[in-house]
Design a protein around this motif. Structure first.
Motif, PDB file in Angstrom:
ATOM      1  N   THR A 160     -13.367  -9.347  50.012  1.00 55.40           N
ATOM      2  CA  THR A 160     -14.096  -8.104  50.228  1.00 55.40           C
ATOM      3  C   THR A 160     -13.148  -6.915  50.121  1.00 55.40           C
ATOM      4  O   THR A 160     -11.929  -7.046  50.278  1.00 55.40           O
ATOM      5  N   THR A 161     -13.705  -5.757  49.868  1.00 58.22           N
ATOM      6  CA  THR A 161     -12.893  -4.554  49.712  1.00 58.22           C
ATOM      7  C   THR A 161     -12.084  -4.260  50.963  1.00 58.22           C
ATOM      8  O   THR A 161     -10.895  -3.943  50.886  1.00 58.22           O
TER       9      THR A 161
ATOM     10  N   ALA B  85     -11.142  -6.354  53.327  1.00 56.59           N
ATOM     11  CA  ALA B  85     -10.120  -7.383  53.523  1.00 56.59           C
ATOM     12  C   ALA B  85      -8.967  -7.191  52.538  1.00 56.59           C
ATOM     13  O   ALA B  85      -7.805  -7.422  52.880  1.00 56.59           O
ATOM     14  N   ALA B  86      -9.275  -6.758  51.318  1.00 55.98           N
ATOM     15  CA  ALA B  86      -8.233  -6.503  50.324  1.00 55.98           C
ATOM     16  C   ALA B  86      -7.341  -5.348  50.766  1.00 55.98           C
ATOM     17  O   ALA B  86      -6.113  -5.407  50.627  1.00 55.98           O
ATOM     18  N   ARG B  87      -7.944  -4.299  51.286  1.00 54.64           N
ATOM     19  CA  ARG B  87      -7.157  -3.167  51.783  1.00 54.64           C
ATOM     20  C   ARG B  87      -6.281  -3.591  52.954  1.00 54.64           C
ATOM     21  O   ARG B  87      -5.109  -3.211  53.037  1.00 54.64           O
ATOM     22  N   TRP B  88      -6.849  -4.369  53.846  1.00 53.77           N
ATOM     23  CA  TRP B  88      -6.089  -4.829  55.012  1.00 53.77           C
ATOM     24  C   TRP B  88      -4.912  -5.701  54.592  1.00 53.77           C
ATOM     25  O   TRP B  88      -3.783  -5.524  55.083  1.00 53.77           O
ATOM     26  N   ALA B  89      -5.142  -6.633  53.677  1.00 52.01           N
ATOM     27  CA  ALA B  89      -4.083  -7.528  53.229  1.00 52.01           C
ATOM     28  C   ALA B  89      -2.968  -6.756  52.534  1.00 52.01           C
ATOM     29  O   ALA B  89      -1.776  -7.019  52.748  1.00 52.01           O
ATOM     30  N   THR B  90      -3.340  -5.785  51.710  1.00 51.08           N
ATOM     31  CA  THR B  90      -2.339  -4.980  51.007  1.00 51.08           C
ATOM     32  C   THR B  90      -1.486  -4.194  51.986  1.00 51.08           C
ATOM     33  O   THR B  90      -0.262  -4.092  51.832  1.00 51.08           O
ATOM     34  N   ARG B  91      -2.107  -3.650  52.999  1.00 53.68           N
ATOM     35  CA  ARG B  91      -1.344  -2.898  54.010  1.00 53.68           C
ATOM     36  C   ARG B  91      -0.452  -3.820  54.818  1.00 53.68           C
ATOM     37  O   ARG B  91       0.683  -3.460  55.143  1.00 53.68           O
ATOM     38  N   GLN B  92      -0.937  -5.007  55.149  1.00 50.67           N
ATOM     39  CA  GLN B  92      -0.124  -5.941  55.920  1.00 50.67           C
ATOM     40  C   GLN B  92       1.150  -6.318  55.167  1.00 50.67           C
ATOM     41  O   GLN B  92       2.239  -6.376  55.750  1.00 50.67           O
ATOM     42  N   VAL B  93       1.022  -6.560  53.868  1.00 52.18           N
ATOM     43  CA  VAL B  93       2.186  -6.960  53.071  1.00 52.18           C
ATOM     44  C   VAL B  93       3.040  -5.754  52.701  1.00 52.18           C
ATOM     45  O   VAL B  93       4.264  -5.765  52.859  1.00 52.18           O
ATOM     46  N   GLY B  94       2.402  -4.692  52.206  1.00 56.13           N
ATOM     47  CA  GLY B  94       3.159  -3.557  51.695  1.00 56.13           C
ATOM     48  C   GLY B  94       3.715  -2.631  52.746  1.00 56.13           C
ATOM     49  O   GLY B  94       4.836  -2.115  52.611  1.00 56.13           O
ATOM     50  N   GLU B  95       2.957  -2.409  53.820  1.00 52.57           N
ATOM     51  CA  GLU B  95       3.384  -1.449  54.840  1.00 52.57           C
ATOM     52  C   GLU B  95       4.071  -2.111  56.013  1.00 52.57           C
ATOM     53  O   GLU B  95       5.076  -1.602  56.534  1.00 52.57           O
ATOM     54  N   HIS B  96       3.566  -3.264  56.440  1.00 56.14           N
ATOM     55  CA  HIS B  96       4.106  -3.921  57.637  1.00 56.14           C
ATOM     56  C   HIS B  96       5.093  -5.042  57.309  1.00 56.14           C
ATOM     57  O   HIS B  96       5.661  -5.642  58.219  1.00 56.14           O
TER      58      HIS B  96
ATOM     59  N   ASP C  74     -19.875 -16.205  48.308  1.00 49.62           N
ATOM     60  CA  ASP C  74     -19.030 -16.079  49.494  1.00 49.62           C
ATOM     61  C   ASP C  74     -17.741 -15.341  49.155  1.00 49.62           C
ATOM     62  O   ASP C  74     -17.111 -15.613  48.120  1.00 49.62           O
ATOM     63  N   HIS C  75     -17.336 -14.448  50.057  1.00 49.13           N
ATOM     64  CA  HIS C  75     -16.112 -13.672  49.870  1.00 49.13           C
ATOM     65  C   HIS C  75     -15.267 -13.750  51.135  1.00 49.13           C
ATOM     66  O   HIS C  75     -15.796 -13.712  52.255  1.00 49.13           O
ATOM     67  N   VAL C  76     -13.955 -13.852  50.954  1.00 50.51           N
ATOM     68  CA  VAL C  76     -13.037 -13.817  52.095  1.00 50.51           C
ATOM     69  C   VAL C  76     -13.150 -12.454  52.766  1.00 50.51           C
ATOM     70  O   VAL C  76     -13.078 -11.415  52.113  1.00 50.51           O
TER      71      VAL C  76
ATOM     72  N   PHE D  28     -14.505 -11.262  65.815  1.00 49.14           N
ATOM     73  CA  PHE D  28     -14.262 -11.718  67.200  1.00 49.14           C
ATOM     74  C   PHE D  28     -13.137 -12.756  67.249  1.00 49.14           C
ATOM     75  O   PHE D  28     -13.219 -13.761  67.955  1.00 49.14           O
ATOM     76  N   GLY D  29     -12.090 -12.504  66.449  1.00 51.60           N
ATOM     77  CA  GLY D  29     -10.946 -13.403  66.468  1.00 51.60           C
ATOM     78  C   GLY D  29     -11.101 -14.661  65.641  1.00 51.60           C
ATOM     79  O   GLY D  29     -10.188 -15.486  65.595  1.00 51.60           O
ATOM     80  N   ARG D  30     -12.235 -14.826  64.985  1.00 54.24           N
ATOM     81  CA  ARG D  30     -12.462 -16.001  64.144  1.00 54.24           C
ATOM     82  C   ARG D  30     -12.408 -15.614  62.676  1.00 54.24           C
ATOM     83  O   ARG D  30     -12.903 -14.547  62.295  1.00 54.24           O
ATOM     84  N   PRO D  31     -11.800 -16.445  61.826  1.00 50.75           N
ATOM     85  CA  PRO D  31     -11.840 -16.163  60.388  1.00 50.75           C
ATOM     86  C   PRO D  31     -13.280 -16.119  59.904  1.00 50.75           C
ATOM     87  O   PRO D  31     -14.152 -16.794  60.472  1.00 50.75           O
ATOM     88  N   ALA D  32     -13.520 -15.321  58.881  1.00 48.86           N
ATOM     89  CA  ALA D  32     -14.913 -15.102  58.468  1.00 48.86           C
ATOM     90  C   ALA D  32     -15.044 -15.047  56.954  1.00 48.86           C
ATOM     91  O   ALA D  32     -14.085 -14.788  56.223  1.00 48.86           O
ATOM     92  N   ARG D  33     -16.259 -15.315  56.526  1.00 51.50           N
ATOM     93  CA  ARG D  33     -16.657 -15.149  55.136  1.00 51.50           C
ATOM     94  C   ARG D  33     -17.897 -14.266  55.105  1.00 51.50           C
ATOM     95  O   ARG D  33     -18.762 -14.366  55.986  1.00 51.50           O
ATOM     96  N   LEU D  34     -17.970 -13.424  54.104  1.00 52.02           N
ATOM     97  CA  LEU D  34     -19.160 -12.606  53.902  1.00 52.02           C
ATOM     98  C   LEU D  34     -19.948 -13.214  52.754  1.00 52.02           C
ATOM     99  O   LEU D  34     -19.464 -13.275  51.617  1.00 52.02           O
ATOM    100  N   ARG D  35     -21.138 -13.709  53.061  1.00 53.12           N
ATOM    101  CA  ARG D  35     -22.007 -14.292  52.038  1.00 53.12           C
ATOM    102  C   ARG D  35     -22.993 -13.223  51.589  1.00 53.12           C
ATOM    103  O   ARG D  35     -23.939 -12.877  52.296  1.00 53.12           O
TER     104      ARG D  35
END
Length: 298
Positions: free
Chosen positions: A107-108, A110-121, A60-62, A67-74
């Motif tokens: 996941t790749t 999600a990692a890109r999204w998180a980095t942009r949220q912290v670093g850019e926004h 499982d990966h974050v 659709f607005g719900r937190p998810a995991r990719l298995r």
């Protein structure tokens, strides 16, 4: 128009070469999307023979919300083996960096999204962790790893630096006793651009960082800006002995205000008349004195 429900799910997942096997929907829990790759049977890197499927393992990966719900990719990962007894390759697990890099827990995408949220926004790690419904340490480790990779790849931020600034920052308070953890910001003063951040406020951090830079890049620096710090002065003396060291106006005025009596004030004004033709230091001095008078001491 695509009508196959499985194919529709695959398109919504938005990952290359994956087949959606199903969805685990437990109320109150992140939605789990189960996938496997569509890859062909690989060839053994050791002997070139066709590999044999050994077994499968689900990990499982974050992942990003669905659709607005937190998810995991298995990811049902396949483990391959070589049946050639003379081959040293043994067995191996499939990899796909577009899904997950290495054995990371995020996941790749999600990692890109998180980095942009912290670093850019400018969002906090805890806010992003809340959105992904995962531990803050997971997000922090991800952002640090991806952020360092982005910094390493961005060579343009080091172009034509003529004025290098060092300044200390109280980065955080750690542990039970809230011990202060300091960091040193390394700045391109001319461009007003942060180049890097190193741990601590001693000479070791910035000196080590400068030692890693090309000699021609260091030679082009003409000015070293610091906050009257002994360790930073030692850094410039050791690593950039050719630069002119300049104390930034804020800390210079702050120190003057702390030490200034009436006699010293008259002397300072005379020195400003003689050595501050454009009035930058005088303006900063008046501004800080006004602020010290207007604001209560906290």
């Amino acid at each position: 128009m695509e009508r196959d429900p499985i194919r529709v799910c695959e398109l919504l997942v938005g990952l290359p070469d994956v087949r959606v096997l199903g969805v685990v929907d437990v109320p109150g829990e992140p939605l789990v999307v189960v996938v496997e790759t569509r890859g062909v049977v690989p060839i053994c890197a050791g002997c070139g023979r066709r590999a044999d499927l050994k077994d499968r393992d689900s990990v499982d990966h974050v992942d990003l919300a669905v659709f607005g719900r937190p998810a995991r990719l298995r990811w049902v990962k396949r483990r391959w083996r070589c049946l050639n007894p003379a081959c040293p390759q043994g067995s191996w697990t499939e990899i796909n960096d577009e899904i997950v890099v290495g054995d990371r827990s995020v996941t790749t995408r999600a990692a890109r999204w998180a980095t942009r949220q912290v670093g850019e926004h400018g969002r906090t790690v805890s806010e992003v962790a809340h959105d992904l419904v995962c531990d803050s340490h997971t997000v922090n480790d991800t952002v640090v790893e991806w952020g360092e990779a982005l910094l390493s790849a961005d060579e343009t931020r080091f172009d034509q630096v003529t004025g290098l600034g060092l300044d200390e920052t109280l980065f955080c308070r750690r542990g039970r006793w809230r011990a202060q953890a300091w960091a040193t910001s390394i700045v391109d003063v001319g461009a007003g651009q942060l180049l890097d951040v190193v741990e601590g406020r001693t000479a070791a951090g910035p000196a080590g960082w400068l030692d890693q830079q090309p000699e021609t890049w260091r030679a082009a620096i003409r000015y070293g800006v610091l906050d009257l710090s002994g360790p930073y002065r030692a850094t410039f003396d050791t690593m950039l002995p050719h630069v002119d060291q300049i104390a930034d106006p804020f800390h210079l005025v702050k120190l003057a205000n702390q030490r200034l009596d009436e006699r010293g004030r008259i002397k300072l004004l005379g020195l400003l008349d003689a050595g501050d033709p454009h009035g930058e230091v005088r303006t900063a001095w008046h501004a800080t004195r006004s602020r010290a008078v207007d604001l209560p001491d906290r």
